[in-house]
Scaffold this active site. Structure first.
Site, short mmCIF file in Angstrom:
data_model
loop_
_atom_site.label_atom_id
_atom_site.label_comp_id
_atom_site.label_asym_id
_atom_site.label_seq_id
_atom_site.Cartn_x
_atom_site.Cartn_y
_atom_site.Cartn_z
N GLY A 170 -0.18 4.87 -10.57
CA GLY A 170 -0.56 3.77 -9.68
C GLY A 170 -1.71 4.13 -8.76
N CYS A 171 -1.68 5.35 -8.23
CA CYS A 171 -2.74 5.77 -7.32
C CYS A 171 -4.07 5.95 -8.04
CB CYS A 171 -2.32 7.07 -6.61
SG CYS A 171 -0.85 6.84 -5.58
N THR A 172 -4.00 6.42 -9.27
CA THR A 172 -5.22 6.57 -10.07
C THR A 172 -5.79 5.19 -10.41
OG1 THR A 172 -4.47 8.68 -10.96
CG2 THR A 172 -6.18 7.52 -12.21
#
Length: 150
Positions: A42-44
């Site tokens: 998700g952060c990527t």
């Protein structure tokens, strides 16, 4: 932090361990986004979406700052791996997360723990918060922001 609040001075620490302050971006509207961890799906997705929309957001005058509890070394690898053109700041003690109110109780798979709740803050040029996005669309984060700031 809520709409109408002014950003705190301390935003985190750069790759050299130096304090980065809101005043370092005087006169520029900011997009400050908090995320849980470098190199997670998700952060990527969120970081890459912001990378892809970076030029358009910069053309509108915005600077982007990503903040997590990860180390400066982790941020450097994350930024290099994904060609991230914006600032990533480290908040190793969680003080900035706490000040912004994003360090909260989370639940996953039946267990509770404290962690960073993915949140994006948009400010005006005086660093007053104009928008708070609590339901970030990680794959379309830039489009979500452009829909707000245009």
């Amino acid at each position: 932090m809520e709409i109408g609040d002014k950003l705190p001075q301390l935003l985190g620490y750069d790759a050299n361990g130096n304090e980065v302050k809101a005043s370092d971006f005087a006169g520029k509207p900011l997009i400050v986004y908090f995320y849980p961890k470098d190199n997670t799906p998700g952060c990527t997705a969120e970081a890459c979406s912001l990378r892809d929309g970076y030029a358009e957001l910069r053309d509108l005058g915005y600077e982007i700052i990503g903040i997590s509890k990860d180390s400066a070394a982790s941020h450097a690898k994350f930024a290099e791996k994904h060609s991230l053109p914006f600032t990533l700041l480290s908040d190793p003690e969680g003080a900035v997360n706490s000040e912004f109110g994003v360090w909260q109780l989370k639940k996953m798979c039946g267990r509770e723990y404290m962690g960073t709740v993915r949140t994006t803050f948009v400010t005006d040029a005086d660093h007053n918060i104009t928008h708070v996005i609590k339901k970030v669309d990680t794959k379309n984060a830039a489009s979500q922001l452009l829909g707000i700031v245009k």
